[in-house]
Design a protein around this motif. Structure first.
Motif, short mmCIF file in Angstrom:
data_model
loop_
_atom_site.label_atom_id
_atom_site.label_comp_id
_atom_site.label_asym_id
_atom_site.label_seq_id
_atom_site.Cartn_x
_atom_site.Cartn_y
_atom_site.Cartn_z
N UNK A 55 -19.71 -36.83 -22.29
CA UNK A 55 -19.15 -35.70 -22.08
C UNK A 55 -19.59 -35.21 -20.69
N UNK A 56 -20.67 -35.91 -20.02
CA UNK A 56 -21.24 -35.08 -18.71
C UNK A 56 -20.42 -35.84 -17.81
N UNK A 57 -19.49 -36.62 -18.03
CA UNK A 57 -18.61 -37.07 -17.17
C UNK A 57 -17.49 -36.05 -16.88
N UNK A 58 -17.10 -35.02 -17.69
CA UNK A 58 -16.41 -34.04 -17.45
C UNK A 58 -16.80 -33.01 -16.40
N UNK A 59 -17.97 -32.96 -16.33
CA UNK A 59 -18.36 -32.01 -15.23
C UNK A 59 -17.83 -32.06 -13.77
N UNK A 60 -17.23 -31.04 -13.43
CA UNK A 60 -16.27 -30.88 -12.27
C UNK A 60 -17.23 -30.42 -11.18
N UNK A 61 -18.14 -31.42 -10.58
CA UNK A 61 -19.09 -31.12 -9.46
C UNK A 61 -18.90 -32.11 -8.29
N UNK A 62 -17.80 -32.84 -8.29
CA UNK A 62 -17.66 -33.87 -7.29
C UNK A 62 -16.49 -33.31 -6.30
N UNK A 63 -16.39 -33.78 -5.16
CA UNK A 63 -15.40 -33.55 -4.23
C UNK A 63 -14.79 -34.80 -3.74
N UNK A 64 -13.48 -34.78 -3.69
CA UNK A 64 -12.67 -35.92 -3.11
C UNK A 64 -11.85 -35.27 -2.36
N UNK A 65 -11.76 -35.51 -0.89
CA UNK A 65 -10.89 -34.65 0.11
C UNK A 65 -11.54 -33.23 0.31
N UNK A 66 -10.85 -32.20 -0.04
CA UNK A 66 -11.22 -30.89 -0.24
C UNK A 66 -10.89 -30.46 -1.65
N UNK A 67 -10.78 -31.31 -2.48
CA UNK A 67 -10.71 -30.89 -4.05
C UNK A 67 -11.61 -31.24 -4.91
N UNK A 68 -12.03 -30.47 -5.75
CA UNK A 68 -13.05 -30.12 -6.67
C UNK A 68 -12.74 -31.09 -8.10
N UNK A 69 -13.30 -32.42 -8.28
CA UNK A 69 -12.73 -33.22 -9.47
C UNK A 69 -14.05 -33.29 -10.37
N UNK A 70 -13.74 -33.84 -11.65
CA UNK A 70 -14.73 -34.16 -12.62
C UNK A 70 -15.40 -35.70 -11.87
N UNK A 71 -16.55 -35.75 -12.78
CA UNK A 71 -17.20 -37.02 -12.35
C UNK A 71 -16.27 -38.31 -12.85
N UNK A 72 -15.70 -38.30 -13.79
CA UNK A 72 -14.92 -39.35 -14.00
C UNK A 72 -13.75 -39.80 -13.02
#
Length: 89
Positions: free
Chosen positions: A29-46
């Protein structure tokens, strides 16, 4: 044996250079946390992990790669294979 199979020339063996790699991906479930950035978009860890893995697979020509996913339990998703597209799927 009845068809009398015959050999024409020496057998050709495919090149066997490369490494054997096993990828382990967390699906908890922790992989659903939205704390990563790809480009300029915030995405979940998965989603971020999938992007990194796709880039990694593109660079691994000739290697055999397997995939294990885990959360509460571990599952072998793909055996060791040179088919990087099946691992990516």
């Amino acid at each position: 044996a009845a068809a009398r199979p015959q050999t024409l020339g020496e057998p050709v063996a495919p090149p066997q250079a490369g490494r054997d790699l096993m990828l382990a991906v967390d699906l908890s479930a922790s992989m659903g946390e939205e704390d990563m950035v790809i480009g300029r978009r915030v995405v979940d860890r998965l989603t971020a992990a999938k992007a990194v893995i796709a880039d990694f697979l593109d660079r691994r020509a000739g290697d055999r790669i397997g995939l294990i996913v885990f959360g509460q339990r571990a599952y072998a998703m793909t055996p060791m294979t040179r088919d990087r597209d099946s691992v990516r799927q």
